[in-house]
Design a protein around this motif. Structure first.
Motif, short mmCIF file in Angstrom:
data_model
loop_
_atom_site.label_atom_id
_atom_site.label_comp_id
_atom_site.label_asym_id
_atom_site.label_seq_id
_atom_site.Cartn_x
_atom_site.Cartn_y
_atom_site.Cartn_z
N GLY A 233 0.88 -1.62 0.01
CA GLY A 233 0.45 0.01 0.17
C GLY A 233 1.07 1.32 0.25
O GLY A 233 0.68 1.93 -0.02
N ILE A 234 2.08 1.24 -0.36
CA ILE A 234 3.03 2.29 -1.13
C ILE A 234 2.81 3.15 -2.16
O ILE A 234 2.76 2.87 -2.86
CB ILE A 234 4.29 2.16 -0.60
N LYS A 235 2.15 4.42 -1.38
CA LYS A 235 2.23 5.19 -3.01
C LYS A 235 3.15 6.36 -3.12
O LYS A 235 3.06 6.60 -4.43
CB LYS A 235 0.64 6.06 -2.12
N TYR A 236 3.92 6.67 -2.65
CA TYR A 236 4.89 7.85 -2.25
C TYR A 236 6.45 7.12 -1.61
O TYR A 236 6.32 6.57 -0.93
CB TYR A 236 4.71 9.62 -2.10
N ALA A 237 7.77 7.20 -2.60
CA ALA A 237 8.74 6.21 -1.88
C ALA A 237 9.92 7.27 -3.08
O ALA A 237 9.55 7.37 -3.86
CB ALA A 237 8.56 4.98 -2.34
N VAL A 238 10.84 6.58 -2.22
CA VAL A 238 12.07 7.01 -2.72
C VAL A 238 12.87 6.29 -2.71
O VAL A 238 13.48 5.32 -1.83
CB VAL A 238 13.12 8.86 -1.63
N ILE A 239 13.83 5.75 -3.80
CA ILE A 239 15.21 4.73 -3.48
C ILE A 239 16.46 5.56 -3.28
O ILE A 239 17.11 6.57 -2.86
CB ILE A 239 16.01 4.72 -5.16
N ALA A 240 16.94 5.04 -1.53
CA ALA A 240 17.56 5.63 -0.70
C ALA A 240 19.20 5.21 -1.70
O ALA A 240 20.20 6.09 -1.21
CB ALA A 240 17.43 5.21 0.29
N SER A 241 18.90 3.84 -1.59
CA SER A 241 20.29 3.50 -1.93
C SER A 241 20.23 1.92 -2.89
O SER A 241 18.88 1.39 -2.48
CB SER A 241 21.38 3.14 -0.94
N ALA A 242 20.63 1.50 -3.93
CA ALA A 242 20.80 -0.01 -4.62
C ALA A 242 22.12 -0.31 -4.99
O ALA A 242 23.34 0.95 -5.20
CB ALA A 242 19.54 -0.09 -5.59
N VAL A 243 22.73 -1.54 -4.96
CA VAL A 243 23.42 -1.85 -5.65
C VAL A 243 23.35 -3.84 -5.89
O VAL A 243 22.18 -3.77 -5.69
CB VAL A 243 24.56 -2.11 -4.15
N GLY A 244 23.49 -4.25 -6.98
CA GLY A 244 23.84 -5.36 -7.15
C GLY A 244 24.16 -5.80 -8.78
O GLY A 244 25.48 -5.08 -8.89
N SER A 245 23.43 -6.00 -8.98
CA SER A 245 24.40 -7.01 -10.55
C SER A 245 22.99 -6.76 -11.38
O SER A 245 21.56 -7.36 -11.52
CB SER A 245 25.34 -7.75 -10.61
#
Length: 160
Positions: free
Chosen positions: A37-49
């Motif tokens: 039920g998330i309507k608004y969000a921000v990506i703070a960090s992401a790592v991977g491949s």
């Protein structure tokens, strides 16, 4: 008159999300936020491949509005290191969550590529730190001047 619009938001829930290999990044992210039920969000960090990356960039010398003719689309097979992912999740006019994401990926040579992310497939893993924003009165609308969907802030105390 001010040169900007703004809305203050409060910090909501925070999540650490790990997406499995072979999954579509945006599809998995969209499913996760819808289920919670998330309507608004921000990506703070992401790592991977990632692999099978589809992104776009604005051509040098392009003018507004941004149109398909003024953009280059790229498809990169990979695998690639995910060295950056940022963006926001905001509902569009119909209430559907729109994931506006920009990605940075690195080739094994160290060359870094980036742009607006259409989608990518997770290669080994994708670890995302996601922060929910508690706010109202913001939607993503097509911009006549910019040519692409952008955040629209409804009239109110935070808008000139």
């Amino acid at each position: 008159m001010k040169d900007y619009w703004h809305k203050e938001w409060e910090q909501g829930r925070r999540f650490i999300l790990k997406i499995k290999p072979g999954r579509r990044l945006k599809e998995s992210l969209s499913q996760f936020v819808a289920e919670r039920g998330i309507k608004y969000a921000v990506i703070a960090s992401a790592v991977g491949s990632v692999s099978q990356v589809h992104l776009r960039g604005i051509k040098a010398g392009a003018r507004l509005p941004i149109t398909e003719a003024r953009m280059n689309q790229h498809r990169i097979e990979g695998p690639l290191e995910l060295v950056g992912l940022e963006g926001n999740l905001v509902p569009d006019e119909s209430g559907q969550i729109d994931c506006h994401l920009h990605i940075l990926v690195a080739k094994s040579s160290g060359e870094v590529l980036g742009g607006h992310l259409f989608d990518a497939e997770v290669f080994a893993s994708c670890e995302i730190i996601l922060s929910e924003a508690l706010v109202a009165g913001i939607e993503r609308h097509p911009s006549k001047s910019g040519g692409v969907p952008t955040i629209f802030i409804q009239e109110g105390e935070d808008r000139p």
